[in-house]
Design a protein around this motif. Structure first.
Motif, mmCIF file in Angstrom:
data_model
loop_
_atom_site.group_PDB
_atom_site.id
_atom_site.type_symbol
_atom_site.label_atom_id
_atom_site.label_comp_id
_atom_site.label_asym_id
_atom_site.label_seq_id
_atom_site.Cartn_x
_atom_site.Cartn_y
_atom_site.Cartn_z
ATOM 1 N N UNK A 10 -6.492 3.627 10.419
ATOM 2 C CA UNK A 10 -6.074 2.819 11.537
ATOM 3 C C UNK A 10 -6.207 1.244 11.360
ATOM 4 N N UNK A 11 -7.026 0.805 10.365
ATOM 5 C CA UNK A 11 -7.136 -0.415 9.948
ATOM 6 C C UNK A 11 -6.337 -0.771 8.798
ATOM 7 N N UNK A 12 -5.403 -0.166 8.317
ATOM 8 C CA UNK A 12 -4.731 -0.209 6.978
ATOM 9 C C UNK A 12 -3.861 -1.467 6.987
ATOM 10 N N UNK A 13 -3.446 -2.153 8.209
ATOM 11 C CA UNK A 13 -2.598 -2.887 8.287
ATOM 12 C C UNK A 13 -3.372 -4.396 7.890
ATOM 13 N N UNK A 14 -4.562 -4.314 8.286
ATOM 14 C CA UNK A 14 -5.446 -5.557 7.995
ATOM 15 C C UNK A 14 -5.646 -5.527 6.408
ATOM 16 N N UNK A 15 -5.872 -4.507 5.791
ATOM 17 C CA UNK A 15 -5.898 -4.658 4.368
ATOM 18 C C UNK A 15 -4.834 -5.270 3.675
ATOM 19 N N UNK A 16 -3.444 -4.699 4.443
ATOM 20 C CA UNK A 16 -2.207 -5.342 3.900
ATOM 21 C C UNK A 16 -2.153 -6.853 4.037
ATOM 22 N N UNK A 17 -2.378 -7.344 5.251
ATOM 23 C CA UNK A 17 -2.579 -8.580 5.617
ATOM 24 C C UNK A 17 -3.313 -9.440 4.658
ATOM 25 N N UNK A 31 -6.295 0.974 -7.134
ATOM 26 C CA UNK A 31 -7.515 0.043 -7.430
ATOM 27 C C UNK A 31 -7.269 -0.771 -8.626
ATOM 28 N N UNK A 32 -6.574 -0.059 -9.704
ATOM 29 C CA UNK A 32 -6.291 -0.865 -10.877
ATOM 30 C C UNK A 32 -5.441 -2.184 -10.766
ATOM 31 N N UNK A 33 -4.488 -1.997 -9.764
ATOM 32 C CA UNK A 33 -3.430 -3.043 -9.572
ATOM 33 C C UNK A 33 -3.950 -4.048 -8.719
ATOM 34 N N UNK A 34 -4.855 -3.585 -7.657
ATOM 35 C CA UNK A 34 -5.727 -4.922 -6.838
ATOM 36 C C UNK A 34 -6.574 -5.522 -7.653
ATOM 37 N N UNK A 40 -0.227 6.073 0.009
ATOM 38 C CA UNK A 40 -0.997 5.592 1.049
ATOM 39 C C UNK A 40 -0.181 5.575 2.182
ATOM 40 N N UNK A 41 -0.365 6.347 3.478
ATOM 41 C CA UNK A 41 0.553 6.527 4.485
ATOM 42 C C UNK A 41 0.289 5.373 5.369
ATOM 43 N N UNK A 42 1.105 4.981 6.234
ATOM 44 C CA UNK A 42 1.072 3.997 7.223
ATOM 45 C C UNK A 42 0.137 4.548 8.120
ATOM 46 N N UNK A 43 0.516 5.739 8.397
ATOM 47 C CA UNK A 43 -0.284 6.421 9.797
ATOM 48 C C UNK A 43 -1.580 6.915 9.352
ATOM 49 N N UNK A 44 -1.663 7.658 7.992
ATOM 50 C CA UNK A 44 -3.052 8.380 7.714
ATOM 51 C C UNK A 44 -3.877 7.920 6.495
ATOM 52 N N UNK A 45 -3.252 6.702 5.947
ATOM 53 C CA UNK A 45 -4.098 6.229 4.895
ATOM 54 C C UNK A 45 -4.139 7.100 3.781
ATOM 55 N N UNK A 56 0.536 -1.170 -0.147
ATOM 56 C CA UNK A 56 0.094 -0.024 0.084
ATOM 57 C C UNK A 56 0.841 1.169 -0.034
ATOM 58 N N UNK A 57 1.995 1.442 0.564
ATOM 59 C CA UNK A 57 2.854 2.378 0.765
ATOM 60 C C UNK A 57 3.410 2.746 -0.690
ATOM 61 N N UNK A 58 3.184 1.944 -1.545
ATOM 62 C CA UNK A 58 3.865 2.328 -2.989
ATOM 63 C C UNK A 58 2.682 3.151 -3.643
ATOM 64 N N UNK A 59 1.690 3.446 -3.100
ATOM 65 C CA UNK A 59 0.653 4.357 -3.702
ATOM 66 C C UNK A 59 0.341 5.438 -3.157
#
Ligand code: HEM
Length: 385
Positions: A166-173, A295-298, A12-17, A7-10
């Motif tokens: 705050x739930x970004x880590x779950x999306x990454x998981x 979105x396109x890459x996912x 998208x911040x680890x802290x603020x999404x 996610x961080x390549x797009x």
């Protein structure tokens, strides 16, 4: 691993999404006219002096903007100035042309950022917040007419994006787990996402605390409008002086420009009918390019969560998946209630004269049937497994 997504390549911040990290509030002194007019936009509009203020503005050199944050702030300031300039006298008093001093820099900054030259969610939510001094709350930096209601609308929309962050880590998981074919990881990610969507709904609920229905409907929404189309007060669009004499059309700002729900739809394999999806796809053109690309890459990921769930006999995984879909369905149902209260019922009170905005969202959809269909598609996705 090939095909895996970070996610961080797009942007998208680890802290603020999807929210921009540390947005700036003021541009350097050279851009003081933009700082001043954008900050005072609601006040200038209420005094009917926005147009004079804009016409006195010099044409500034946008190439003196440095860095991404400055450009995002400049975009927000210029779209706010545009909005006040156009709608100050209501629909009947709208103007057909945007003066060069706003049109030229707005056009170029938008092109550099890959954003449309109109007020949008990436401005008024994603780049429009700062922490309070004690870091416990956030404040909105710029606003439109509507006083505490407009500030609250933008602030709560930020709360919802923050809850997602705050739930970004779950999306990454989930993204990692799908690529690694790891049931445990995916189940844990989906469980986290379910909690996140619940938190987003709780955040959205706070809208009721300080958002007045008539103020939102009559005062805030008109300033989020775009231009162009048969029912617009500017049917042919707006001419950007110094850019082109051909009028230009855009949809205005809409919460549908949030990447959050579209990302969840794609991850969870929720599909919509072509006409509904076409609207959602159009909304992607109003997102920052990094988020659009995500979105396109996912969508293009070589492995899919839905296939994993369909092929699985792991009841923990299938239950976690169904619960996550149920949470998104609930979020959408709750959102429908908000739209019913703040747009549909408000329109029945008939306080705004024109019918352009009456039954439509600022994005121009025929509201309730559209939103209900998206909600029902989410519900149906469970049964498709
Ligand atoms: C008073 C509160 C709100 C109102 C009146 C409202 C209004 C609307 C409207 C009218 C639409 C239809 C699209 C359009 O024509 O513009 C829409 C779509 C949407 N809104 Fe909101 N909205 C509100 C709050 C939020 C918040 C806080 C979020 C979260 C960031 C959000 C997320 C969405 C999404 C994702 C869509 C696309 C439809 C979907 O995926 O279900 N909305 N909203």
């Amino acid at each position: 691993m090939p095909g895996s997504i970070q996610l961080s390549d797009y942007h998208v911040s680890r802290d603020t999404g999807f929210l921009l990290e540390n947005p700036q509030e003021y541009l350097p002194d050279y851009f003081e006219p933009w700082n001043r007019v954008a900050k005072r936009m609601p006040d200038l509009v209420s005094r009917h002096s926005m147009r004079e203020a804009v016409e006195e503005m010099p044409l500034l050199d946008h190439s003196r903007l440095t860095g991404y944050r400055q450009k995002r702030l400049a975009h927000m300031q210029l779209v706010l100035i545009t909005s006040g300039y156009l709608w100050q006298e209501g629909d009947a008093g709208v103007v057909q042309r945007l003066p060069e001093c706003v049109a030229v820099p707005l056009w170029h900054v938008s092109n550099k950022l890959g954003l449309k030259p109109v007020i949008c969610h990436p401005d008024m939510c994603l780049a429009n917040w700062k922490y309070t001094e004690d870091q416990r709350d956030i404040e909105v930096i710029y606003t439109v007419p509507g006083g505490s209601s407009s500030v609250w609308f933008f602030k709560v929309t930020c709360f919802v994006e923050m809850a997602f962050a705050k739930g970004l880590q779950s999306v990454q998981e989930v993204l990692d787990g799908v690529m690694e074919d790891d049931n445990v990881k995916v189940t844990s990610g989906l469980t986290g996402m379910t909690i996140t969507v619940g938190n987003m709904q709780s955040a959205m609920k706070r809208m009721h605390e300080h958002l007045s229905v008539p103020t939102f409907y009559n005062t805030v929404r008109p300033y989020l409008c775009g231009w162009g189309g048969p029912s617009s007060p500017l049917p042919n669009g707006l001419i950007f002086e110094g850019v082109s004499e051909k009028p230009f059309q855009v949809i205005g700002g809409s919460t549908a420009q949030s990447t959050t729900l579209q990302l969840m739809d794609i991850l969870l394999g929720v599909t919509h009918s072509p006409d509904k999806q076409a609207f959602l796809n159009e909304m992607r053109n109003y997102m920052p390019p990094g988020h659009r690309q995500l979105l396109l890459d996912v969508m293009d990921m070589p492995r899919k969560l839905t296939c994993m769930v369909a092929d699985s006999e792991d009841s923990e995984l299938t239950t976690a998946y169904s619960k996550c879909l149920a949470a998104v369905t609930q979020f959408r149902s709750y959102h429908i209630q908000m739209v019913t209260k703040y747009v549909v019922s408000a329109s029945k009170k008939g306080s705004r004269e024109n019918s352009y905005l009456a039954n439509m969202g600022t994005g121009g959809t025929d509201l309730l049937p559209f939103l209900k269909a998206l909600r029902d598609d989410t519900k149906k996705a469970v049964n498709q497994q």
